[in-house]
Design an enzyme around this catalytic site. Structure first.
Site, PDB file in Angstrom:
ATOM      1  N   ASP A  16       4.493  18.777 -19.749  1.00 39.67           N
ATOM      2  CA  ASP A  16       3.879  19.415 -18.585  1.00 39.67           C
ATOM      3  C   ASP A  16       2.355  19.363 -18.666  1.00 39.67           C
ATOM      4  O   ASP A  16       1.760  19.682 -19.689  1.00 39.67           O
ATOM      5  CB  ASP A  16       4.340  20.874 -18.497  1.00 39.67           C
ATOM      6  CG  ASP A  16       4.099  21.480 -17.133  1.00 39.67           C
ATOM      7  OD1 ASP A  16       2.931  21.697 -16.780  1.00 39.67           O
ATOM      8  OD2 ASP A  16       5.080  21.739 -16.416  1.00 39.67           O
ATOM      9  N   SER A  22       3.377  22.969 -10.804  1.00 35.14           N
ATOM     10  CA  SER A  22       4.549  22.495 -11.538  1.00 35.14           C
ATOM     11  C   SER A  22       5.838  22.666 -10.759  1.00 35.14           C
ATOM     12  O   SER A  22       6.759  21.846 -10.890  1.00 35.14           O
ATOM     13  CB  SER A  22       4.658  23.224 -12.885  1.00 35.14           C
ATOM     14  OG  SER A  22       3.610  22.849 -13.745  1.00 35.14           O
ATOM     15  N   THR A  68       9.308  24.229 -14.217  1.00 38.22           N
ATOM     16  CA  THR A  68       9.976  22.932 -14.371  1.00 38.22           C
ATOM     17  C   THR A  68      11.473  23.069 -14.610  1.00 38.22           C
ATOM     18  O   THR A  68      12.267  22.486 -13.855  1.00 38.22           O
ATOM     19  CB  THR A  68       9.299  22.110 -15.483  1.00 38.22           C
ATOM     20  OG1 THR A  68       7.917  21.941 -15.152  1.00 38.22           O
ATOM     21  CG2 THR A  68       9.953  20.751 -15.623  1.00 38.22           C
ATOM     22  N   HIS A  90       2.029  16.493 -13.732  1.00 38.59           N
ATOM     23  CA  HIS A  90       0.665  16.401 -13.205  1.00 38.59           C
ATOM     24  C   HIS A  90      -0.275  16.446 -14.397  1.00 38.59           C
ATOM     25  O   HIS A  90       0.147  16.724 -15.523  1.00 38.59           O
ATOM     26  CB  HIS A  90       0.353  17.575 -12.255  1.00 38.59           C
ATOM     27  CG  HIS A  90       0.624  18.918 -12.860  1.00 38.59           C
ATOM     28  ND1 HIS A  90      -0.200  19.498 -13.807  1.00 38.59           N
ATOM     29  CD2 HIS A  90       1.665  19.788 -12.692  1.00 38.59           C
ATOM     30  CE1 HIS A  90       0.305  20.662 -14.174  1.00 38.59           C
ATOM     31  NE2 HIS A  90       1.447  20.864 -13.527  1.00 38.59           N
TER      32      HIS A  90
END
Length: 583
Positions: A69, A109, A178, A352
């Site tokens: 992440d 996220s 997530t 990202h």
């Protein structure tokens, strides 16, 4: 087929068309780069089993997604210098992934994970539900009314309907953005109690991570306000529940939840010193693979290296690089499994970038003569994350204690001016926590690592892949879901139509006469924390997969989802036959 059943089928066909049109709500107007992953096979809604998949598609039995992440290739580069050897991910570079959400070129996220879990872009903060039309990027079409806030089927849910085992592994709370996007449907990522309830009733086979507080009611030391104890639900459903590394490693078969912290697990660099009872990400990944691979139909597994993102938010390079290396170890475990198995697709990609890390900073005027030692030596002396340093400092936020802890754990002799600057940033209303303040000052004065932000960034991120027929080149994040679905043998639109029928399309709203007729429904909000959908004499608690009728409890193949923003309720299509007495 009687008239009632004919009407139901016609209504479902109308829903099919509506959802097909709704899919364009988040599609790029210029779709020259888009890909069609629908395949040429037919999936049946009674089981969603692929009955006519081309033989080549059968090569992939298992799918593993790994997400570091909030990171970028600068972290990968730094990790390679720091470790002194090539990474597992270095051998897997396959392409790039675009990350923007419906309402921003910079995603969060939850919307990013929703995109690669469902195949649809959505609004920042939403978790696997359709986007709002309040703010939409100029390159995207406005979502239709039907699409807004609608639950969107995920590749985990599709895999489960195919008979595959499913798993979620994270170092955050498992209810964080997530992992949540693969097993829940809410329009606010902070609604972690609701996310946890949906996740429990999704019947995910293996769940490892943090966040036990969202299983337990407040009166028992948890965070749940609905007074439900979901740990008991798990045990009643035959799950093994463990809360330590040793207990997890002793698991050998069956369904299991392992939550190793009340909130998030510790940074990897802090684990040995602060919480040695917590397993590593690679250990959780290995155990999940051991358990899931016992399913003859295959499995789907998501693994998140959650805290690379938090390290980059904090601008903490040693936290970032050590958590990324822990992630790379988990990737190695996955690839070694895939090498032996031969039928496993491994995909890895960040959701990202965060922090905008650079190797070289504006305080490094001699950057053209920067040595490897300049880059890694300051980090090699650091034995805790900045969050770990802040924990060691505790409530004694004095100059002397800050100096002591920095010397002890980072090997840095901080000057009076540096400590003064740390305290000024921390105390003077700049909105930064102590760990952020420490990283900001120490980075600038003791490393050659630079940063552009404490937030997210909008550029493309790397795609790493291993296994048969893996994708390559540039993908939009939405295309990953379609690719996985194709290779796993199902169609996400079929899955959407099967799992999420809007109740008013197939049943009549209560006419207010004080009783529900056989085909009337009512959403009972008497308890706002525990809504119940009533259809005739059947009860369906929201966010569960339970239908109760005439004293008999049925487990559904999907969960009941309520969208408060629209007042709509969505049910699995099998509810039709149960309510009408066909099952």
């Amino acid at each position: 087929m009687d008239t009632k059943e004919t009407n139901v089928l016609l209504t479902l066909l109308v829903g099919l068309l509506l959802l097909g049109n709704a899919g364009s709500a988040a599609a790029v107007e210029d779709d020259s780069n888009s890909k069609d992953f629908s395949g040429n096979y037919t999936c049946l809604t009674d089981s969603l089993k692929c009955k006519s998949c081309p033989e080549s598609e059968a090569k992939i039995k298992n799918v593993i997604i790994l997400v570091p992440d909030g990171c970028f290739q600068s972290v990968q580069t730094l990790a390679r210098w720091y470790s002194g050897s090539p990474l597992m991910l270095d051998e897997m570079v396959a392409g790039t992934v675009s990350t923007y959400s419906t309402d921003s070129v910079i995603t969060d996220s939850s919307s990013a994970a929703s995109a690669f879990a469902t195949g649809y872009k959505t609004t920042n903060g939403f978790v696997s539900v359709g986007p709002s039309n309040a703010s939409v990027l100029s390159i995207l079409e406005n979502p239709s009314e039907d699409m807004q806030y609608r639950p969107l089927a995920t590749v985990l849910e599709g895999s489960k309907l195919e008979g595959k085992a499913t798993g979620l592994v994270a170092t955050s709370r498992v209810t964080h953005a997530t992992p949540a996007a693969f097993a829940s449907h809410v329009d606010n990522r902070d609604n972690e109690n609701e996310i946890m309830e949906q996740m429990v009733y999704e019947n995910v086979d293996v769940v490892f991570g943090g966040g036990s507080r969202h299983l337990v009611p407040e009166e028992e030391g948890g965070k749940r306000t609905d007074r439900e104890n979901l740990t008991e639900v798990l045990l009643d459903r035959g799950y093994q529940y463990v809360d330590s590394r040793d207990e997890m490693l002793n698991l050998s078969s069956g369904k299991a939840w392992g939550l190793f912290a009340s909130s998030h697990m510790a940074p990897d660099i802090d684990r040995t010193e602060l919480v040695p009872e917590e397993p590593s990400l690679s250990e959780m990944t290995g155990k999940a693979l051991e358990l899931l691979s016992q399913d003859k139909d295959g499995f789907f597994l998501l693994v998140e290296g959650s805290q690379v993102d938090w390290a980059n938010h904090a601008n903490d390079p040693v936290y970032a690089v050590t958590d990324f290396l822990a992630f790379d170890e988990a990737v190695k475990v996955a690839v070694e499994f895939a090498e032996q198995d031969g039928h496993t697709l491994v995909l890895a990609f960040p959701d990202h970038n965060t922090g905008g890390m650079t190797i070289g900073s504006d305080s490094d005027s001699n950057y053209t003569s920067t040595t490897i030692e300049d880059v890694i030596d300051p980090l090699k002396s650091m034995k805790l994350s900045s969050a770990g340093i802040a924990e060691k400092i505790g409530t004694d936020v004095s100059s002397e204690n800050i100096k002591t802890q920095l010397k002890t754990w980072w090997g840095i002799d901080a000057t009076d001016d540096e400590v003064t600057e740390i305290l000024e940033i921390y105390n003077n209303g700049e909105g930064l926590s102590l760990d952020y303040a420490i990283s900001e000052v120490i980075d600038q004065n003791h490393t050659v690592i630079g940063w552009t932000t404490h937030g997210h960034c909008g550029e493309d991120v790397p795609l790493w892949a291993y296994g048969p027929d893996h994708p390559a080149g540039h993908l939009d994040n939405t295309e990953i879901a379609g690719y996985i679905a194709e290779k796993a043998g199902f169609n996400l639109e079929e899955t959407n139509r099967y799992l999420f029928v809007e109740v008013s399309e197939v049943f009549s709203r209560d006419n207010g006469d004080g009783k529900l007729d056989e085909n009337e429904y009512l959403l009972d909000l008497t308890s706002s924390l525990n809504p119940v959908l009533r259809i005739g004499d059947a009860e369906l608690p929201v966010s569960t997969n339970i239908l109760i009728k005439q004293g008999v409890t049925y487990e559904l193949e999907g969960i009941v989802v309520y969208a408060p923003a629209t007042g709509k309720v969505y049910i699995p299509s099998e509810v039709l036959s149960l309510v009408n007495g066909k099952k």
